[in-house]
Design a protein around this motif. Structure first.
Motif, PDB file in Angstrom:
ATOM      1  N   TRP A 103      30.152  46.217  38.614  1.00  0.00           N
ATOM      2  CA  TRP A 103      31.156  46.691  37.783  1.00  0.00           C
ATOM      3  C   TRP A 103      31.099  45.967  36.340  1.00  0.00           C
ATOM      4  CZ3 TRP A 103      35.470  44.187  35.772  1.00  0.00           C
ATOM      5  CH2 TRP A 103      36.407  44.660  35.032  1.00  0.00           C
ATOM      6  N   GLY A 104      30.876  44.518  36.570  1.00  0.00           N
ATOM      7  CA  GLY A 104      30.967  43.757  35.349  1.00  0.00           C
ATOM      8  C   GLY A 104      29.607  43.518  34.739  1.00  0.00           C
ATOM      9  N   ILE A 165      38.902  46.410  41.623  1.00  0.00           N
ATOM     10  CA  ILE A 165      37.734  47.062  40.980  1.00  0.00           C
ATOM     11  C   ILE A 165      38.237  48.409  41.032  1.00  0.00           C
ATOM     12  CG2 ILE A 165      35.512  47.458  40.879  1.00  0.00           C
ATOM     13  CD1 ILE A 165      36.347  44.623  40.389  1.00  0.00           C
ATOM     14  N   TRP A 166      38.799  49.052  41.878  1.00  0.00           N
ATOM     15  CA  TRP A 166      38.852  50.505  41.922  1.00  0.00           C
ATOM     16  C   TRP A 166      40.237  50.751  41.202  1.00  0.00           C
ATOM     17  CZ3 TRP A 166      40.941  53.188  47.032  1.00  0.00           C
ATOM     18  CH2 TRP A 166      41.125  54.691  46.842  1.00  0.00           C
ATOM     19  N   VAL A 167      41.155  50.048  40.850  1.00  0.00           N
ATOM     20  CA  VAL A 167      42.167  50.264  39.699  1.00  0.00           C
ATOM     21  C   VAL A 167      41.750  50.178  38.335  1.00  0.00           C
ATOM     22  CG1 VAL A 167      44.092  49.112  38.718  1.00  0.00           C
ATOM     23  CG2 VAL A 167      43.962  49.339  41.218  1.00  0.00           C
ATOM     24  N   VAL A 168      40.744  49.065  38.021  1.00  0.00           N
ATOM     25  CA  VAL A 168      40.332  48.863  36.734  1.00  0.00           C
ATOM     26  C   VAL A 168      39.277  49.912  36.490  1.00  0.00           C
ATOM     27  CG1 VAL A 168      41.061  46.478  36.802  1.00  0.00           C
ATOM     28  CG2 VAL A 168      38.733  47.256  37.624  1.00  0.00           C
ATOM     29  N   SER A 169      38.735  50.480  37.462  1.00  0.00           N
ATOM     30  CA  SER A 169      37.456  51.658  36.943  1.00  0.00           C
ATOM     31  C   SER A 169      38.053  52.924  36.759  1.00  0.00           C
ATOM     32  CB  SER A 169      36.721  51.692  38.507  1.00  0.00           C
ATOM     33  OG  SER A 169      37.300  52.327  39.507  1.00  0.00           O
ATOM     34  N   GLU A 170      39.465  53.164  37.211  1.00  0.00           N
ATOM     35  CA  GLU A 170      40.050  54.370  36.922  1.00  0.00           C
ATOM     36  C   GLU A 170      40.900  54.376  35.557  1.00  0.00           C
ATOM     37  OE1 GLU A 170      42.221  55.892  40.032  1.00  0.00           O
ATOM     38  OE2 GLU A 170      40.465  56.480  41.313  1.00  0.00           O
ATOM     39  N   PHE A 171      41.198  53.094  35.051  1.00  0.00           N
ATOM     40  CA  PHE A 171      41.893  53.015  33.839  1.00  0.00           C
ATOM     41  C   PHE A 171      41.286  52.206  32.844  1.00  0.00           C
ATOM     42  CE2 PHE A 171      44.974  52.788  37.341  1.00  0.00           C
ATOM     43  CZ  PHE A 171      45.944  53.760  36.698  1.00  0.00           C
ATOM     44  N   VAL A 173      40.295  49.871  31.329  1.00  0.00           N
ATOM     45  CA  VAL A 173      40.338  48.330  31.072  1.00  0.00           C
ATOM     46  C   VAL A 173      39.122  47.665  30.667  1.00  0.00           C
ATOM     47  CG1 VAL A 173      40.649  46.072  32.332  1.00  0.00           C
ATOM     48  CG2 VAL A 173      42.019  48.232  32.987  1.00  0.00           C
ATOM     49  N   THR A 174      39.023  46.986  29.553  1.00  0.00           N
ATOM     50  CA  THR A 174      37.807  46.469  28.790  1.00  0.00           C
ATOM     51  C   THR A 174      38.122  45.352  28.195  1.00  0.00           C
ATOM     52  OG1 THR A 174      38.481  47.422  26.535  1.00  0.00           O
ATOM     53  CG2 THR A 174      37.193  48.968  28.025  1.00  0.00           C
ATOM     54  N   GLY A 175      37.208  44.534  27.622  1.00  0.00           N
ATOM     55  CA  GLY A 175      37.264  43.200  27.029  1.00  0.00           C
ATOM     56  C   GLY A 175      36.840  42.098  28.045  1.00  0.00           C
ATOM     57  N   LEU A 176      36.621  41.220  27.366  1.00  0.00           N
ATOM     58  CA  LEU A 176      36.181  39.690  28.123  1.00  0.00           C
ATOM     59  C   LEU A 176      37.409  39.413  29.099  1.00  0.00           C
ATOM     60  CD1 LEU A 176      34.237  37.626  28.774  1.00  0.00           C
ATOM     61  CD2 LEU A 176      35.162  36.408  26.805  1.00  0.00           C
ATOM     62  N   PRO A 177      38.593  39.223  28.367  1.00  0.00           N
ATOM     63  CA  PRO A 177      39.698  39.077  29.412  1.00  0.00           C
ATOM     64  C   PRO A 177      39.839  39.645  30.843  1.00  0.00           C
ATOM     65  CG  PRO A 177      40.505  39.122  27.138  1.00  0.00           C
ATOM     66  CD  PRO A 177      39.222  39.713  27.240  1.00  0.00           C
ATOM     67  N   ALA A 178      39.476  41.129  30.673  1.00  0.00           N
ATOM     68  CA  ALA A 178      39.507  41.775  32.181  1.00  0.00           C
ATOM     69  C   ALA A 178      38.475  41.454  32.884  1.00  0.00           C
ATOM     70  CB  ALA A 178      39.312  43.316  31.827  1.00  0.00           C
ATOM     71  N   LEU A 179      37.168  41.095  32.410  1.00  0.00           N
ATOM     72  CA  LEU A 179      36.221  40.734  33.127  1.00  0.00           C
ATOM     73  C   LEU A 179      36.303  39.363  33.862  1.00  0.00           C
ATOM     74  CD1 LEU A 179      33.034  41.893  30.703  1.00  0.00           C
ATOM     75  CD2 LEU A 179      33.600  42.865  32.922  1.00  0.00           C
ATOM     76  N   LEU A 181      39.278  37.857  34.457  1.00  0.00           N
ATOM     77  CA  LEU A 181      40.062  38.099  35.283  1.00  0.00           C
ATOM     78  C   LEU A 181      39.587  38.723  36.626  1.00  0.00           C
ATOM     79  CD1 LEU A 181      43.076  38.268  36.487  1.00  0.00           C
ATOM     80  CD2 LEU A 181      43.367  40.470  35.509  1.00  0.00           C
ATOM     81  N   ALA A 182      38.681  39.707  36.592  1.00  0.00           N
ATOM     82  CA  ALA A 182      37.999  40.205  37.964  1.00  0.00           C
ATOM     83  C   ALA A 182      37.328  39.064  38.817  1.00  0.00           C
ATOM     84  CB  ALA A 182      37.051  41.340  37.634  1.00  0.00           C
ATOM     85  N   PHE A 183      36.578  38.416  37.908  1.00  0.00           N
ATOM     86  CA  PHE A 183      35.676  37.284  38.496  1.00  0.00           C
ATOM     87  C   PHE A 183      36.518  36.192  39.022  1.00  0.00           C
ATOM     88  CE2 PHE A 183      32.301  39.566  35.585  1.00  0.00           C
ATOM     89  CZ  PHE A 183      31.387  39.992  36.878  1.00  0.00           C
ATOM     90  N   SER A 184      37.464  35.958  38.215  1.00  0.00           N
ATOM     91  CA  SER A 184      38.471  34.874  38.779  1.00  0.00           C
ATOM     92  C   SER A 184      39.167  35.103  40.056  1.00  0.00           C
ATOM     93  CB  SER A 184      39.361  34.513  37.727  1.00  0.00           C
ATOM     94  OG  SER A 184      38.860  33.950  36.687  1.00  0.00           O
ATOM     95  N   ILE A 185      39.625  36.505  40.289  1.00  0.00           N
ATOM     96  CA  ILE A 185      40.242  36.988  41.339  1.00  0.00           C
ATOM     97  C   ILE A 185      39.257  36.989  42.673  1.00  0.00           C
ATOM     98  CG2 ILE A 185      41.077  39.154  42.625  1.00  0.00           C
ATOM     99  CD1 ILE A 185      42.406  39.945  40.000  1.00  0.00           C
ATOM    100  N   THR A 186      38.014  37.280  42.251  1.00  0.00           N
ATOM    101  CA  THR A 186      36.759  37.114  43.323  1.00  0.00           C
ATOM    102  C   THR A 186      36.723  35.580  43.819  1.00  0.00           C
ATOM    103  OG1 THR A 186      36.064  39.365  42.134  1.00  0.00           O
ATOM    104  CG2 THR A 186      34.707  37.605  43.769  1.00  0.00           C
ATOM    105  N   ILE A 187      36.923  34.689  42.947  1.00  0.00           N
ATOM    106  CA  ILE A 187      36.618  33.414  43.316  1.00  0.00           C
ATOM    107  C   ILE A 187      38.025  32.848  44.016  1.00  0.00           C
ATOM    108  CG2 ILE A 187      36.629  31.150  42.512  1.00  0.00           C
ATOM    109  CD1 ILE A 187      34.987  31.898  40.112  1.00  0.00           C
ATOM    110  N   CYS A 188      39.277  33.292  43.814  1.00  0.00           N
ATOM    111  CA  CYS A 188      40.578  32.804  44.457  1.00  0.00           C
ATOM    112  C   CYS A 188      40.413  33.577  45.750  1.00  0.00           C
ATOM    113  CB  CYS A 188      41.546  33.357  43.616  1.00  0.00           C
ATOM    114  SG  CYS A 188      41.785  32.457  41.869  1.00  0.00           S
ATOM    115  N   ILE A 189      39.997  34.805  45.715  1.00  0.00           N
ATOM    116  CA  ILE A 189      40.099  35.522  47.290  1.00  0.00           C
ATOM    117  C   ILE A 189      39.083  34.704  48.169  1.00  0.00           C
ATOM    118  CG2 ILE A 189      39.594  37.496  48.572  1.00  0.00           C
ATOM    119  CD1 ILE A 189      42.090  37.574  47.126  1.00  0.00           C
TER     120      ILE A 189
END
Length: 263
Positions: A103-104, A165-171, A173-179, A181-189
């Motif tokens: 996705w990213g 990723i399912w949510v952001v793929s349907e809306f 969502v663009t830009g570096l902050p979104a990217l 955030l996605a990778f940061s959530i992956t690390i935290c999880i």
């Protein structure tokens, strides 16, 4: 008739040959877990991120059924245990990591090589954390408290990542902050999977028992959650992932507020 059934004598335990077959019914569901994970990888590579998220949730359902079917039919085996772990690694370890990366990957390299490396390292960290989580679970399964999981379970971790990723793929969502955030959530999880936080397992619930009528409202609520996917699913599994750290913080804060008793 084979020689196995012709003989009426039972071989001694020390000379008995190990079974060459396996129980097909629970492993049918376990294979469904592998199918969901594999399809999620293929869909993510093709850019179908919604389908990839749905496939991971399908793998979750199959994973939740195989163990229960094995217990209900008394068909547990060491083969099934090992096969289940390998399928879980694909569906809940590799597939979500590839989903986030695919996705990213088309977006993050536009911001420089550093962000590109940050992206694939975050996904790799998640995959390693899932492998460690599964290995720790298998090593401590015999002595662990069945009421709680040590660390975030890998299916719930995969659900949190995949639903985001399912949510952001349907809306849009663009830009570096979104990217980031996605990778940061992956690390935290991933970090929550290998943490020592205690997560409620729900294994003490009796699926065959009766419940008070007031809880009957939870049944249609489950359908509402599914119908509002993916936002509701991300909210549900995100709250579950955050529940153990929040409970730990709450205990620390309340412990400090307790008055010290005089000697």
């Amino acid at each position: 008739m084979s020689a196995e059934y012709q003989s009426s004598e039972v071989e001694p335990a020390e000379t008995r040959r190990p079974s060459r077959g396996f129980y097909w019914l629970p492993n049918l569901f376990t294979t469904g877990t592998l199918f969901g994970g594999f399809y999620a990888i293929v869909a993510a590579i093709d850019g179908n991120f919604s389908n990839a998220g749905i496939a991971i949730f399908f793998a979750m359902v199959a994973d939740g059924l195989d163990g229960r079917v094995a217990r209900w039919t008394n068909t547990q085996s060491e083969f099934g245990k090992e096969y289940d772990s390998l399928c879980d690694m694909v569906a809940f370890g590799v597939a979500p990591a590839i989903l986030v990366y695919q996705w990213g990957i088309e977006r993050i390299y536009d911001y420089g090589k550093f962000w590109g490396r940050f992206g694939w390292l975050a996904c790799f960290f998640y995959a390693v954390a899932a492998a460690l989580r599964l290995a720790r679970f298998n090593a401590r399964a015999a002595t662990a408290d069945k009421r709680y999981f040590e660390g975030l379970p890998s299916p719930s971790a995969a659900a949190a990542v995949a639903s985001f990723i399912w949510v952001v793929s349907e809306f849009p969502v663009t830009g570096l902050p979104a990217l980031v955030l996605a990778f940061s959530i992956t690390i935290c999880i991933g970090a929550l999977m290998v943490s020592k936080f205690s997560y409620w397992s729900g294994k003490e619930l009796n699926m065959r028992g009766r419940i008070p009528w007031v809880y009957a409202a939870l049944i249609p609520l489950a359908y509402v959650v599914v119908s509002l996917a993916p936002v509701s699913l991300f909210t549900l599994f995100g709250l579950y992932a955050a529940s153990a750290p929040l409970h730990w913080v709450w205990r620390k804060l309340t412990r400090r507020k307790r008055p010290v008793e005089a000697p």
